[in-house]
Design a protein around this motif. Structure first.
Motif, PDB file in Angstrom:
ATOM      1  N   TRP A 476      12.770  -0.926   9.126  1.00 56.19           N
ATOM      2  CA  TRP A 476      11.318  -1.050   8.976  1.00 56.19           C
ATOM      3  C   TRP A 476      10.940  -2.457   8.534  1.00 56.19           C
ATOM      4  CZ3 TRP A 476       8.323  -2.484   4.870  1.00 56.19           C
ATOM      5  CH2 TRP A 476       6.946  -2.275   4.996  1.00 56.19           C
ATOM      6  N   LEU A 477      11.681  -2.996   7.576  1.00 56.79           N
ATOM      7  CA  LEU A 477      11.346  -4.308   7.034  1.00 56.79           C
ATOM      8  C   LEU A 477      11.401  -5.377   8.120  1.00 56.79           C
ATOM      9  CD1 LEU A 477      10.770  -6.079   4.522  1.00 56.79           C
ATOM     10  CD2 LEU A 477      13.239  -6.352   4.279  1.00 56.79           C
ATOM     11  N   MET A 478      12.422  -5.338   8.984  1.00 56.52           N
ATOM     12  CA  MET A 478      12.565  -6.365  10.008  1.00 56.52           C
ATOM     13  C   MET A 478      11.470  -6.276  11.068  1.00 56.52           C
ATOM     14  SD  MET A 478      14.911  -7.981   8.647  1.00 56.52           S
ATOM     15  CE  MET A 478      15.005  -9.263   9.889  1.00 56.52           C
ATOM     16  N   SER A 479      10.874  -5.114  11.231  1.00 54.18           N
ATOM     17  CA  SER A 479       9.753  -5.001  12.161  1.00 54.18           C
ATOM     18  C   SER A 479       8.420  -5.286  11.471  1.00 54.18           C
ATOM     19  CB  SER A 479       9.734  -3.595  12.782  1.00 54.18           C
ATOM     20  OG  SER A 479       9.562  -2.606  11.777  1.00 54.18           O
ATOM     21  N   HIS A 480       8.349  -5.082  10.160  1.00 50.62           N
ATOM     22  CA  HIS A 480       7.111  -5.302   9.416  1.00 50.62           C
ATOM     23  C   HIS A 480       6.920  -6.765   9.023  1.00 50.62           C
ATOM     24  CE1 HIS A 480       4.048  -4.864   6.272  1.00 50.62           C
ATOM     25  NE2 HIS A 480       4.862  -5.495   5.451  1.00 50.62           N
ATOM     26  N   LEU A 481       8.003  -7.441   8.674  1.00 49.62           N
ATOM     27  CA  LEU A 481       7.901  -8.793   8.138  1.00 49.62           C
ATOM     28  C   LEU A 481       7.305  -9.795   9.134  1.00 49.62           C
ATOM     29  CD1 LEU A 481       8.392 -10.362   5.595  1.00 49.62           C
ATOM     30  CD2 LEU A 481      10.765 -10.737   6.274  1.00 49.62           C
ATOM     31  N   PRO A 482       7.676  -9.762  10.431  1.00 47.82           N
ATOM     32  CA  PRO A 482       7.059 -10.744  11.352  1.00 47.82           C
ATOM     33  C   PRO A 482       5.534 -10.647  11.404  1.00 47.82           C
ATOM     34  CG  PRO A 482       8.994  -9.759  12.358  1.00 47.82           C
ATOM     35  CD  PRO A 482       8.744  -8.985  11.093  1.00 47.82           C
ATOM     36  N   ALA A 483       4.996  -9.425  11.394  1.00 51.27           N
ATOM     37  CA  ALA A 483       3.540  -9.277  11.437  1.00 51.27           C
ATOM     38  C   ALA A 483       2.906  -9.843  10.167  1.00 51.27           C
ATOM     39  CB  ALA A 483       3.174  -7.807  11.612  1.00 51.27           C
ATOM     40  N   THR A 484       3.538  -9.609   9.013  1.00 57.99           N
ATOM     41  CA  THR A 484       3.022 -10.144   7.751  1.00 57.99           C
ATOM     42  C   THR A 484       3.010 -11.663   7.771  1.00 57.99           C
ATOM     43  OG1 THR A 484       3.864  -8.198   6.572  1.00 57.99           O
ATOM     44  CG2 THR A 484       3.360 -10.158   5.263  1.00 57.99           C
ATOM     45  N   LYS A 529       7.916   0.398  -7.441  1.00 55.36           N
ATOM     46  CA  LYS A 529       6.712   0.765  -6.688  1.00 55.36           C
ATOM     47  C   LYS A 529       5.467   0.693  -7.565  1.00 55.36           C
ATOM     48  CE  LYS A 529       6.740   4.247  -3.887  1.00 55.36           C
ATOM     49  NZ  LYS A 529       6.951   5.622  -3.359  1.00 55.36           N
ATOM     50  N   ALA A 530       5.634   1.007  -8.861  1.00 50.36           N
ATOM     51  CA  ALA A 530       4.487   0.957  -9.761  1.00 50.36           C
ATOM     52  C   ALA A 530       3.982  -0.473  -9.956  1.00 50.36           C
ATOM     53  CB  ALA A 530       4.860   1.568 -11.112  1.00 50.36           C
ATOM     54  N   LEU A 531       4.836  -1.471  -9.687  1.00 48.92           N
ATOM     55  CA  LEU A 531       4.451  -2.868  -9.882  1.00 48.92           C
ATOM     56  C   LEU A 531       3.935  -3.515  -8.607  1.00 48.92           C
ATOM     57  CD1 LEU A 531       7.455  -4.028 -12.090  1.00 48.92           C
ATOM     58  CD2 LEU A 531       5.187  -3.383 -12.853  1.00 48.92           C
ATOM     59  N   VAL A 532       4.179  -2.868  -7.461  1.00 50.45           N
ATOM     60  CA  VAL A 532       3.757  -3.448  -6.189  1.00 50.45           C
ATOM     61  C   VAL A 532       2.254  -3.258  -6.019  1.00 50.45           C
ATOM     62  CG1 VAL A 532       3.966  -3.281  -3.699  1.00 50.45           C
ATOM     63  CG2 VAL A 532       6.001  -3.135  -5.122  1.00 50.45           C
ATOM     64  N   ARG A 533       1.562  -4.329  -5.700  1.00 53.40           N
ATOM     65  CA  ARG A 533       0.115  -4.290  -5.566  1.00 53.40           C
ATOM     66  C   ARG A 533      -0.290  -3.931  -4.141  1.00 53.40           C
ATOM     67  NH1 ARG A 533      -0.525 -10.265  -7.978  1.00 53.40           N
ATOM     68  NH2 ARG A 533       1.081 -10.502  -6.379  1.00 53.40           N
ATOM     69  N   PRO A 534      -1.534  -3.508  -3.942  1.00 54.50           N
ATOM     70  CA  PRO A 534      -2.000  -3.238  -2.572  1.00 54.50           C
ATOM     71  C   PRO A 534      -1.820  -4.466  -1.690  1.00 54.50           C
ATOM     72  CG  PRO A 534      -3.562  -2.389  -4.168  1.00 54.50           C
ATOM     73  CD  PRO A 534      -2.559  -3.181  -4.964  1.00 54.50           C
ATOM     74  N   GLY A 535      -1.283  -4.264  -0.522  1.00 54.75           N
ATOM     75  CA  GLY A 535      -1.007  -5.362   0.393  1.00 54.75           C
ATOM     76  C   GLY A 535       0.421  -5.838   0.338  1.00 54.75           C
ATOM     77  N   ASP A 536       1.148  -5.508  -0.751  1.00 51.64           N
ATOM     78  CA  ASP A 536       2.559  -5.836  -0.859  1.00 51.64           C
ATOM     79  C   ASP A 536       3.388  -4.647  -0.379  1.00 51.64           C
ATOM     80  OD1 ASP A 536       1.704  -8.178  -1.977  1.00 51.64           O
ATOM     81  OD2 ASP A 536       1.951  -7.489  -4.034  1.00 51.64           O
ATOM     82  N   THR A 547      14.167  -5.247  -1.449  1.00 56.11           N
ATOM     83  CA  THR A 547      13.390  -6.416  -1.033  1.00 56.11           C
ATOM     84  C   THR A 547      11.909  -6.108  -1.221  1.00 56.11           C
ATOM     85  OG1 THR A 547      15.016  -7.170   0.578  1.00 56.11           O
ATOM     86  CG2 THR A 547      12.761  -7.925   0.869  1.00 56.11           C
ATOM     87  N   ILE A 548      11.205  -7.019  -1.871  1.00 57.57           N
ATOM     88  CA  ILE A 548       9.764  -6.880  -2.102  1.00 57.57           C
ATOM     89  C   ILE A 548       9.076  -8.047  -1.421  1.00 57.57           C
ATOM     90  CG2 ILE A 548       7.949  -6.801  -3.835  1.00 57.57           C
ATOM     91  CD1 ILE A 548      10.012  -5.582  -5.746  1.00 57.57           C
ATOM     92  N   VAL A 549       8.105  -7.731  -0.572  1.00 54.41           N
ATOM     93  CA  VAL A 549       7.330  -8.756   0.135  1.00 54.41           C
ATOM     94  C   VAL A 549       5.949  -8.832  -0.502  1.00 54.41           C
ATOM     95  CG1 VAL A 549       6.401  -9.494   2.348  1.00 54.41           C
ATOM     96  CG2 VAL A 549       8.600  -8.300   2.264  1.00 54.41           C
ATOM     97  N   LEU A 550       5.646  -9.973  -1.083  1.00 52.84           N
ATOM     98  CA  LEU A 550       4.354 -10.188  -1.733  1.00 52.84           C
ATOM     99  C   LEU A 550       3.448 -10.940  -0.762  1.00 52.84           C
ATOM    100  CD1 LEU A 550       5.495 -11.273  -5.329  1.00 52.84           C
ATOM    101  CD2 LEU A 550       4.978  -8.980  -4.476  1.00 52.84           C
ATOM    102  N   ALA A 551       2.543 -10.207  -0.154  1.00 54.12           N
ATOM    103  CA  ALA A 551       1.600 -10.825   0.777  1.00 54.12           C
ATOM    104  C   ALA A 551       0.271 -11.139   0.103  1.00 54.12           C
ATOM    105  CB  ALA A 551       1.364  -9.910   1.978  1.00 54.12           C
ATOM    106  N   SER A 552       0.121 -10.687  -1.156  1.00 56.20           N
ATOM    107  CA  SER A 552      -1.151 -10.889  -1.855  1.00 56.20           C
ATOM    108  C   SER A 552      -1.022 -11.882  -3.001  1.00 56.20           C
ATOM    109  CB  SER A 552      -1.659  -9.544  -2.395  1.00 56.20           C
ATOM    110  OG  SER A 552      -0.701  -8.956  -3.274  1.00 56.20           O
TER     111      SER A 552
END
Length: 895
Positions: A476-484, A529-536, A547-552
């Motif tokens: 999932w991550l490898m398909s999600h990360l390019p769009a982010t 998960k409790a620390l991940v914000r909306p959009g991350d 792996t945590i992706v911070l997009a915000s």
């Protein structure tokens, strides 16, 4: 109807009909030729059009089913390829430490009938498999696909069907190359698929006897086929199996091309991502059965019409009979149609378009439908007939129904899948919708595909979710990360990739078991998960890595703040394993887009490198990626390669350090200590390479070399007539976990004729902590050889004396840090005295390590310690110098 059936008229009725139609009878001779010509022309025109319509529907059906089957082949091969890539990753990351049998038990690798997975080494010998491996497994090194991968990485290779080495039945072979840490060929992952497995995934709904569905390679090699109504065939259905001219197509093939001589409509479609072709064949004999009846009927009608026209006396009666017959026939056809549609699994609708002044379709009238079609709408059939379509579903009409109907009327055909929301007691459904223009109206077919959709969604979730934590997985991550990243590139914003690794997580699995380890992973995932914000987003890559992706994130300081919160979230102990409280730390590596990379794989690699730097810098910390970290990692990889080469080149040698009786100074035993004789750097002490060997798994073969060298040296001293004393060898926790020590030790003792009393085993304290599993069994197996067990560096781990008593240990070697402190004061002396008293109480001998001064030795004598070892007695010496000490026997240095 046939012409042999009697007409339902009496003689009086026939006479009345003739008298009432006398004028019409006189017209027949004049128009005989024109009517006969028109009659036969119309019959042939109808027959030709119906035959063409049957062929068109056959081609459309073959194309749709071939495309669906190709998509099924693409999905199943894609799932298998994902498993192979995952196994390849774990194989290379763990240096070959992959057990498919364990993967099957954990549900990570499927154990499906007709499908098997095997990993072979660089010699072609099976290493592990989803099938049970026998003792005399054959090598596959002569197989073409093995040679191809060994010469060059072929990616995912599809081989021609060959006889399986186990089943002796034809199987399709899928294979991927494995490389070692240096990129050299290290073996293959081989997936064997029986033909029946490929045909079992197909949907044969709508196929009749003689129809078939098959799979081929893109180069024309036959793989599998199943023909309806006959026994499964082991060979191709087609007598000739050429390469098909296009990725997708349709063709009517003569019966001479098939083994059963039947002409068929063929549709084929290439899989999107793999060299596979789905092939569907519809037998013309089945499709044309109804047409032949209709053709025969039209010919009879035309012939009857011609005869009636020629028979002047019977023209009126024949014409009337023909009208009655046609009226009766129409009624019977309507009755038969109603019976067929009402018992069908599909829902049918006949719709008539309603136009506005601009000839734009604005609504549709329901002229007819069957009961199942009414069920899909959630209303009785009687209430639907004659209603406008907009009145039956006002919410969906404008958005879903009307646009589809307009396209179908314009192009003649439309097909899609629609989701129907719940309605009162009806559950939500997925329907396959086919709309086909029929004259001035539309014929609509609805088929319930809810079960197939739910299964597809379940497979999608399974392919993208981690089964332990239910977080998204690497796929999932490898398909999600390019769009982010693409979104951030367009917006010019920052994206941070955090690679999180739980420190010392292996200790949890070793001490409490894998079930407790999984429980800890789930608990840690909840805190993250409790620390991940909306959009991350957060994903688990495998093992103890997240792996945590911070997009915000707005700035680098914001990212570092989140990393600090992640580390702090683990400070509170976890309650796992039935009440055990356990604390872990996390090392976090951070890479930033676009500074540290422009794509997902690069950012993940750099975050991983930064995580390793954080871990080597003290753990429980975070580190931002720097270019210099890659150089450090390269040096470490180089050191690992040198260590692996040193094992193969036999660059390790043993030094020996005596142990003496504290009271008398007599040598009682000795310890074998390994040294690395590097060709450029000279003699390297164990502190510089043992930890590296532990991390990459080389400690296991290194330990086996040490045991072999120690037993061989004991035999040489014995044969030279020297008074040998017991020799102890060190083994690590990983060797105990692998259950390889007892077998290696027993084999070496037997080979050199070593008495069990002459060998002792020293194990690290962490290896004694496990309460169950292979550790306890392996220690028992070592004791069964008659070999004594000592705990090395006691006091630096987490074991207790009661636990060591349960494991039946023979003695303790107290860590040198405690020996060095006994002369510091009463408290340190009392602590050492307590260890001595408890160990002696349960019958264990005590060896004090690191004795370096006469004062330490004098205190040990006063405490009645059993044995001493250290530089004050003797440093580690090579074998030739140890021979002198064996002759000397008493080693206390003169003061």
């Amino acid at each position: 109807m046939t012409s042999t059936q009697p007409l339902p008229f009496s003689s009086a009725e026939k006479l009345h009909y003739l008298s009432s139609n006398l004028r019409a009878l006189l017209v027949w001779p004049v128009v005989l030729g024109a009517l006969a010509t028109a009659l036969w022309s119309g019959a042939f025109w109808i027959m030709e059009n119906e035959k063409r319509a049957i062929s068109q529907r056959a081609f459309a059906n073959a194309s749709a089913q071939a495309r669906a089957y190709a998509e099924q082949l693409d999905r199943i091969i894609g799932q298998i390829d994902y498993i192979m890539l995952s196994l390849k990753y774990h194989w290379q990351k763990s240096a070959g430490d992959v057990l498919l049998e364990e993967q099957v038990k954990q549900g990570l690798v499927p154990a499906a009938a007709g499908l098997s997975i095997t990993i072979v080494d660089r010699r072609g010998m099976p290493v592990t498999s989803t099938l049970a491996l026998g003792r005399n497994e054959a090598s596959i090194r002569e197989r073409d696909y093995f040679k191809s991968h060994r010469a060059k990485d072929q990616g995912l290779l599809f081989s021609k069907p060959i006889d399986g080495m186990r089943t002796k039945r034809p199987v399709l072979i899928l294979s991927r190359r494995l490389d070692d840490a240096q990129g050299a060929f290290d073996g293959l992952i081989v997936v064997a698929i029986e033909p029946a497995y490929l045909t079992s995934i197909a949907d044969y709904t709508g196929l009749g006897k003689g129809d078939f569905m098959g799979a081929r390679r893109a180069d024309g090699v036959f793989l599998a086929a199943r023909m309806i109504g006959v026994e499964p065939t082991a060979g191709p259905v087609l007598m000739e199996d050429p390469v098909l001219p296009a990725p997708a197509g349709l063709e009517k093939m003569a019966g001479s091309r098939f083994v059963d001589g039947r002409t068929r409509y063929i549709g084929w479609h290439h899989a999107r991502n793999y060299p596979m072709v789905g092939l569907v064949g519809l037998a013309e004999q089945n499709l044309m059965a109804a047409y032949e009846d209709r053709q025969h009927e039209l010919q009879l009608i035309a012939l009857a019409g011609s005869v009636l026209l020629l028979l002047v006396a019977g023209t009126g009666m024949g014409y009337s009979a023909l009208r009655v017959l046609r009226r009766e026939y129409a009624r019977e056809v309507e009755t038969a149609y109603r019976l067929a549609t009402e018992s069908a699994r599909e829902g049918f609708y006949m719709l008539r378009p309603l136009y506005d002044r601009q000839r734009q379709i604005v609504d549709l009238l329901i002229e007819d439908c069957n009961e199942r079609g009414a069920f899909y709408r959630g209303l009785p059939r009687a209430e639907l007939l004659g209603k406008r379509l907009s009145a039956t579903a006002p919410l969906l009409f404008q958005s879903h129904m009307l646009p589809a109907c307009r396209v179908a009327m314009e192009k003649g055909f439309y097909e899609d899948e629609v989701h129907v929301p719940s309605h009162e007691s009806r559950q939500p459904q997925w329907l396959q919708r086919r709309l086909e223009r029929s004259g001035m109206g539309l014929a609509v077919t609805l088929r319930d595909i809810t079960d197939a959709k739910l299964q597809q969604e379940a497979m999608h979730r399974l392919a993208n979710a981690d089964p332990v934590t239910m977080l998204p997985n690497r796929h999932w991550l490898m398909s999600h990360l390019p769009a982010t990243l693409e979104q951030a590139r367009g917006a010019g914003t920052l994206v941070a990739v955090l690679f999180v690794d739980l420190d010392d997580f292996k200790n949890v699995n070793d001490t409490l078991g894998h079930a407790a380890g999984d429980e800890l992973l789930r608990a840690a995932a909840l805190r993250f998960k409790a620390l991940v914000r909306p959009g991350d987003s957060i994903a688990r890559l495998g093992g103890d890595e997240f792996t945590i992706v911070l997009a915000s994130a707005h700035s680098e300081e914001d990212v570092l703040h989140v990393a600090g919160r992640l580390i702090a979230a683990l400070c509170d102990p976890f309650t796992i394993g039935g009440g055990t409280r356990h604390t872990v730390q996390a090392s976090v590596g951070i890479s930033l887009f676009p500074r540290d990379g422009n794509d997902g794989p690069t950012l993940l690699k750099h975050a991983d490198i930064a995580m390793y730097a954080a871990k080597t810098g003290g753990k429980g910390n975070y580190c931002l990626y720097r270019r210099s970290l890659s150089d450090i990692l390269l040096q470490r990889v180089t050191r690992q390669a040198e260590l692996r080469h040193a094992l193969e080149a036999d660059q390790f040698e043993l030094y020996y350090q005596p142990r003496v009786d504290v009271a008398t100074g007599e040598m009682t035993s000795m310890e074998a200590l390994v040294r690395w004789r590097h060709p450029q750097r000279g003699l390297i002490p164990p502190d510089d390479f043992i930890s590296l060997a532990e991390e990459n798994g080389l400690i296991v073969p290194l330990g086996e070399q040490v045991i072999a060298k120690a037993c061989a040296q004991l035999a040489l001293w014995r044969d030279a007539g020297l008074p040998v004393v017991p020799l102890s060898v060190n083994v690590s926790a990983r060797q105990i976990d692998r259950a390889s020590v007892s077998a290696c030790l027993g084999g070496c003792m037997a080979r050199h004729g070593i008495d069990p009393s002459q060998i002792e085993v020293e194990i690290t304290e962490s290896a004694t902590v496990a309460q169950e599993g292979t550790a306890g069994a392996e220690l028992a197996a070592i004791r069964a050889l008659g070999v004594k067990l000592y705990v090395d560096d006691f006091g630096t781990g987490y074991s207790s004396l009661s636990q060591l008593k349960r494991l039946d240990m023979d003695g303790l070697k107290v860590d040198q840090s405690f020996t060095a402190q006994i002369a510091n004061g009463p408290e340190d002396l009392a602590f050492f005295t307590a260890i001595l008293a408890m160990a002696h109480a349960i019958g264990m001998r005590i060896v004090a390590e690191g004795v370096e001064t006469a004062e330490q030795l004098h205190l040990l004598q006063q405490l009645q310690c059993d044995e001493a070892q250290g530089y004050y007695v003797s440093p580690p010496v090579p074998a030739e110098e140890l021979a002198v000490l064996l002759t000397r026997r008493f080693l206390f240095p003169r003061t």
